[in-house]
Each structure stands twice: as C-alpha cells, then as structure tokens.
Design an enzyme around this catalytic site. Structure first.
Site, PDB file in Angstrom:
ATOM      1  N   HIS A 159       0.848  -1.205   0.000  1.00  0.00           N
ATOM      2  CA  HIS A 159       0.000   0.000   0.000  1.00  0.00           C
ATOM      3  C   HIS A 159       0.885   1.257   0.000  1.00  0.00           C
ATOM      4  O   HIS A 159       0.937   1.998   0.990  1.00  0.00           O
ATOM      5  CB  HIS A 159      -0.907  -0.040   1.231  1.00  0.00           C
ATOM      6  N   GLU A 219      -0.061   1.050  -5.988  1.00  0.00           N
ATOM      7  CA  GLU A 219       0.255  -0.154  -5.219  1.00  0.00           C
ATOM      8  C   GLU A 219       0.341  -1.397  -6.107  1.00  0.00           C
ATOM      9  O   GLU A 219      -0.607  -1.696  -6.835  1.00  0.00           O
ATOM     10  CB  GLU A 219      -0.831  -0.381  -4.161  1.00  0.00           C
TER      11      GLU A 219
END
Length: 328
Positions: free
Chosen positions: A181, A285
């Site tokens: 992330h 991501e």
C-alpha cells in the site's frame, strides 16, 4: 569551484559513509525500527510494527514517501503512510479487519532468512518474519510464515520481496489477496500523471467494484480515485511534473495495481490524516486483488515491488525492458 550547496551535500555523504548500513534503534513511542543506509546518502526506515517502511530518502535527504502528520505510532493502530503490507486481504470483507492484520502486528527480525545470490551488491537490507498467532487464528484459521526482505540498493532503489508459505498441518489450502500500500510523496496531486495503465480494465471501488476500461492516455487527478487496474504491466511510471521527478514502480508476481487518493471530503473524515494532505500524496500499489492467490500446504508465493526515483525525462514508454526486474 564547488557551490556551498554541493559542499554541504558532500559533507553529508562523507558523514553517512561512517554510519552502518543497518541499524536497529528505537523510533516514535519507543517502537523498534531499522534504519537502512547506503554510501551515497540515501536511507530507508522500517518499523517492526507492521513490518512497515515509513521513510525513503534520496541522496539529498529528500523524503520520497508520504506519512501523515497525524499518523498514530501506537500499536495496534496501523501507521498512516509509508508502505503498509495488506495481508491476508486487500480491502474489507468478511470477519477480517480492513486490509488484513499484517500491518497491525509486531514483526520480528528473521533468524533464518533466505540467502542472497553470490556477489550481490546490496548491503543495506533487513529480513523480517511474521507467523500465525493463536489470536489471529480465531479470525483467519490458517498457519503461515510471511518473510519480508526490504532492501535499499546502491543506487537508492527501494525493494520489497515477500515470501508467504502455507504451513497448515491439517492439509487445508488457503487463499489471500495482497498489496504493497505505497504512499508516494508528490508536490501537487493536480500536477501528477500515471503512465502504463492506459487502455486497461479496472474495478472502480467508488462504484461498487464495477468494471470499466481506462480511456485516457494517462491517469490524472481532479477528484477522489479508488481503482484496481487489472492485468497490469511489470512497470508503471508516476510523473511529478512540479518536482521534475518520476517514480518508476516495477513489480513481479503482482498482476494488479491500485491507484488511490482520498481527495478532500474523505481526507477530512479520517482522524489520522490531515485535511489538505491529499494534495501531497498518491498511492500506487503493486497488488493481487481480483483473483486471490491459493496456496496448498507447503507451497510458497513470492511477490516483489521495486521503486526508483529518476529525473522526469523518463516516461513509461522509455523504460528499458531489460532493467524491469532483477531478483534478490
């Protein structure tokens, strides 16, 4: 004749040469962290809480990752920013917490890490490990070993390699989704464009995961974005025009790519995120979201992400395909 600025940069580089490549020390609120340094002056910081990279600086000391000024460094709260690890799920579903539990757990230094190849130049790295706990098995009833290697390359590249093994003794397979992330620091989100995802299909999380096809020749930002791009290439470019910098993200074993910015309304609704900080960050991501990874007992999955920061003369079409990935 060197300028004052150049002399200062050289002084900082000379100072950092005397520091160790890897240092274990205390961070905010006494949480254990590891600092990685390279001789050119670049650095990275990894908190054992979450196994999370919270800082990545280039040789000039410029921060390349975004961490909110309101981030909470207090377990079990996840740290808002850097590179949280989403496992065993990305997103929110079932009994598991949002983005899984790996980003909320205390990781350990791996006592038995996988070996590096002979003659590998990387010296600034740390190997972490996370294993199942009895508490976690109440909400996700599987045994696993998650090994994470975080490496700062000689040129300042930041590499994360994950190895997840099914250690179930009951013969059961398990499935999981995953994402690095990554919160990138940008000067102005309205001046940022993402290249490499054009013409691809994506799931729009703001429209109940409905499937669309990207129409633009690049992704730009004027409002909230929360999309999962599917069957993505191994390299993606994030161009920060104002800073004349391009982030190059290379990935392996992770077919999807998530692009997220909360914009103003959602930013104000998050207690650990500043009201205007959405202007200075973008999450891109490497992920596996659409089709879960399934591991039988004894099987291992490997997923890797590498980020570099280069001058903005680069764009996705100019990246050398021979240099897309090199393995740890």
């Amino acid at each position: 004749m060197h300028s004052v600025e150049e002399r200062e940069r050289q002084r900082l580089r000379d100072r950092d040469k005397e520091k160790p490549f890897v240092e274990l020390c205390k961070g905010v609120n006494g949480i254990d962290r590891v600092i990685l340094r390279e001789v050119r002056g670049c650095s990275a910081q990894v908190y054992l809480h979450g196994g999370q990279v919270t800082s990545w600086k280039n040789e000039y000391g410029e921060e390349l990752l975004f961490v909110s000024s309101k981030a909470v460094f207090k377990p079990p709260k996840a740290i808002r920013g850097g590179i949280p690890i989403c496992f065993p799920q990305f997103g929110s579903q079932g009994s598991l917490e949002q983005h899984g539990f790996a980003r909320n757990r205390l990781w350990s230094i791996d006592p038995d890490p996988p070996p590096f190849p002979i003659n590998n130049p990387n010296k600034a790295f740390v190997d972490l490990i996370l294993k199942h706990s009895e508490e976690d098995m109440k909400i996700w009833p599987h045994r696993y070993e998650f090994r994470l290697r975080i490496t700062l390359g000689p040129g300042g590249d930041l590499m994360l390699t994950s190895r997840i093994r099914n250690t179930n003794t009951d013969g059961k397979s398990f499935a999981f989704t995953f994402a690095y992330h990554t919160y990138l620091a940008v000067s102005d989100i309205s001046e940022v464009r993402v290249e490499g995802l054009e013409t691809l299909d994506y799931l729009d999380n703001m429209k109940d995961k409905e499937r669309f096809t990207e129409q633009g020749d690049a992704i730009t930002f004027e409002s909230e974005v929360d999309k999962v791009y599917l069957s993505t290439p191994t390299k993606i470019a994030i161009l920060d025009h104002e800073r004349k910098r391009t982030f190059v993200l290379r990935k392996d074993g992770l077919p999807d790519a998530v692009v997220w910015n909360p914009w103003d309304k959602k930013a104000k609704a998050m207690p650990d995120f500043g009201d205007d900080e959405y202007k200075h960050m973008l999450c891109v991501e490497a992920a596996c979201v659409e089709k879960p990874i399934i591991l039988k007992p004894g099987e291992e999955w490997r997923g890797r992400q590498e980020i570099s920061a280069v001058p903005s003369s680069y764009c996705s079409g100019q990246l050398d395909p021979q240099k897309v990935l090199y393995c740890d």
